[in-house]
Scaffold this active site. Structure first.
Site, PDB file in Angstrom:
ATOM      1  N   PRO A 162       0.767  -1.066  -0.074  1.00  0.00           N
ATOM      2  CA  PRO A 162      -0.026  -0.151   0.033  1.00  0.00           C
ATOM      3  C   PRO A 162       0.750   1.242  -0.027  1.00  0.00           C
ATOM      4  CG  PRO A 162      -0.409  -1.359   1.983  1.00  0.00           C
ATOM      5  CD  PRO A 162       0.650  -2.099   1.159  1.00  0.00           C
ATOM      6  N   GLU A 193       2.598  -7.133   8.588  1.00  0.00           N
ATOM      7  CA  GLU A 193       2.560  -5.744   8.542  1.00  0.00           C
ATOM      8  C   GLU A 193       3.280  -5.240   7.347  1.00  0.00           C
ATOM      9  OE1 GLU A 193      -0.160  -4.886  10.952  1.00  0.00           O
ATOM     10  OE2 GLU A 193       1.354  -3.251  10.508  1.00  0.00           O
ATOM     11  N   ARG A 231      -5.483  -8.244 -20.319  1.00  0.00           N
ATOM     12  CA  ARG A 231      -6.429  -7.442 -21.088  1.00  0.00           C
ATOM     13  C   ARG A 231      -5.917  -6.762 -22.390  1.00  0.00           C
ATOM     14  NH1 ARG A 231     -11.531  -7.242 -20.132  1.00  0.00           N
ATOM     15  NH2 ARG A 231     -11.641  -5.106 -21.236  1.00  0.00           N
ATOM     16  N   ASP A 276     -12.819   0.747 -23.937  1.00  0.00           N
ATOM     17  CA  ASP A 276     -12.698   0.609 -22.556  1.00  0.00           C
ATOM     18  C   ASP A 276     -12.503   1.961 -21.722  1.00  0.00           C
ATOM     19  OD1 ASP A 276     -13.328  -2.032 -22.313  1.00  0.00           O
ATOM     20  OD2 ASP A 276     -11.189  -2.814 -22.038  1.00  0.00           O
TER      21      ASP A 276
HETATM   22 CL1  6GU Z   1      -0.554  -3.999  -3.299  1.00  0.00          CL
HETATM   23  N1  6GU Z   1      -1.036  -4.465  -0.852  1.00  0.00           N
HETATM   24  C1  6GU Z   1      -1.720  -4.464   0.165  1.00  0.00           C
HETATM   25  N2  6GU Z   1      -1.595  -5.303   1.385  1.00  0.00           N
HETATM   26  N3  6GU Z   1      -2.619  -3.516   0.239  1.00  0.00           N
HETATM   27  C2  6GU Z   1      -3.049  -2.696  -0.851  1.00  0.00           C
HETATM   28  C3  6GU Z   1      -2.139  -2.781  -1.902  1.00  0.00           C
HETATM   29  C4  6GU Z   1      -1.154  -3.770  -2.089  1.00  0.00           C
HETATM   30  N4  6GU Z   1      -2.735  -2.147  -2.890  1.00  0.00           N
HETATM   31  C5  6GU Z   1      -3.787  -1.317  -2.046  1.00  0.00           C
HETATM   32  N5  6GU Z   1      -3.916  -1.814  -0.733  1.00  0.00           N
END
Ligand code: 6GU
Length: 230
Positions: free
Chosen positions: A89, A116, A154, A169
């Site tokens: 994230p 984590e 895709r 798209d």
């Molecule tokens: Cl790539 N990994 C995780 N654990 N959470 C996420 C993500 C990735 N992308 C958005 N949220």
């Protein structure tokens, strides 16, 4: 295109890769997806892949050694130079442009973590780019890897049949897609717009473009802002 995924849960990938466009792309050799279990590279009786964070705090951290040993093994298993992506994230946000640039690669390695997060040194040693699929936290990188595999596949020439072209798209021209209708002409008192029944292709084209712009303004004004910057 060769796509490797490093994960602690390879079984999670079985069914999403087994349907429709992705299944066909795998069947005809357009993509080859190879899953590697990081735990196979863990040492000791307990096959440990995670440990407590230095400095304390909640949760566990993915250890360097099993993951990097797995990565070395995967890299050596195929001759093409891979683009290496660490799913987190904290990464750069995945979008249509990034999907296109991934689709141009001969080989991708996607690293899905759990817990984590990754020991910070993995990011450096793996020479990986960090990628996120959006501003929310998932329980692991596996679903993100599947999203990326789907979006990238895709875009590969030949992945879509004539009936499902990517050209129209959403995002292909920086706009959301126009509204669609199919039979019947009237449903629950709601009629299909007259222009779509008119047979006038120029008018239909014009209407669809207008609708796409209006819908983008309403739902995703940020896309229009980005367009002006380009
Ligand atoms: Cl790539 N990994 C995780 N654990 N959470 C996420 C993500 C990735 N992308 C958005 N949220």
């Amino acid at each position: 295109m060769r796509i490797d995924v490093l994960t602690l849960f390879p079984d999670m990938f079985a069914s999403p890769l087994d349907y429709s466009i992705i299944a066909r792309a795998r069947g005809n050799g357009l993509i080859e997806v190879v899953l590697s279990n990081i735990r196979d590279f863990a040492k000791g009786r307990h096959k440990k892949v995670d440990d407590k964070p230095y400095g304390g705090g909640a949760g566990m951290v993915m250890m360097c050694e099993p993951l990097l040993d797995c990565l070395e093994n995967v890299k050596a298993s195929h001759p093409a130079k891979p683009r290496i992506v660490l799913l987190t994230p904290q990464g750069k946000k995945f979008d249509h442009e990034m999907a296109k640039s991934f689709a141009a690669e001969e080989r991708l390695i996607l690293i899905a973590g759990r817990y984590e997060g990754f020991d910070e040194r993995i990011k450096i040693a793996a020479e990986a780019e960090q990628v996120s699929i959006g501003d929310y936290v998932l329980s692991g990188g596996e679903l993100a890897a599947m999203v990326i595999i789907d979006a990238v596949t895709r875009l590969l020439p030949g992945a879509l049949g004539d009936d499902d072209s990517a050209e129209n798209d959403s995002f292909s021209d920086g706009l959301l897609e126009y509204p669609h209708y199919t039979r019947p002409e009237e449903f629950g008192g709601m009629k299909v717009p007259d222009v779509l029944l008119s047979g006038n292709h120029a008018e239909i084209e014009k209407w669809r473009k207008q609708q796409a712009i209006e819908r983008t303004k309403k739902n995703r004004p940020d896309l229009l802002d980005n367009k002006n910057e380009k």
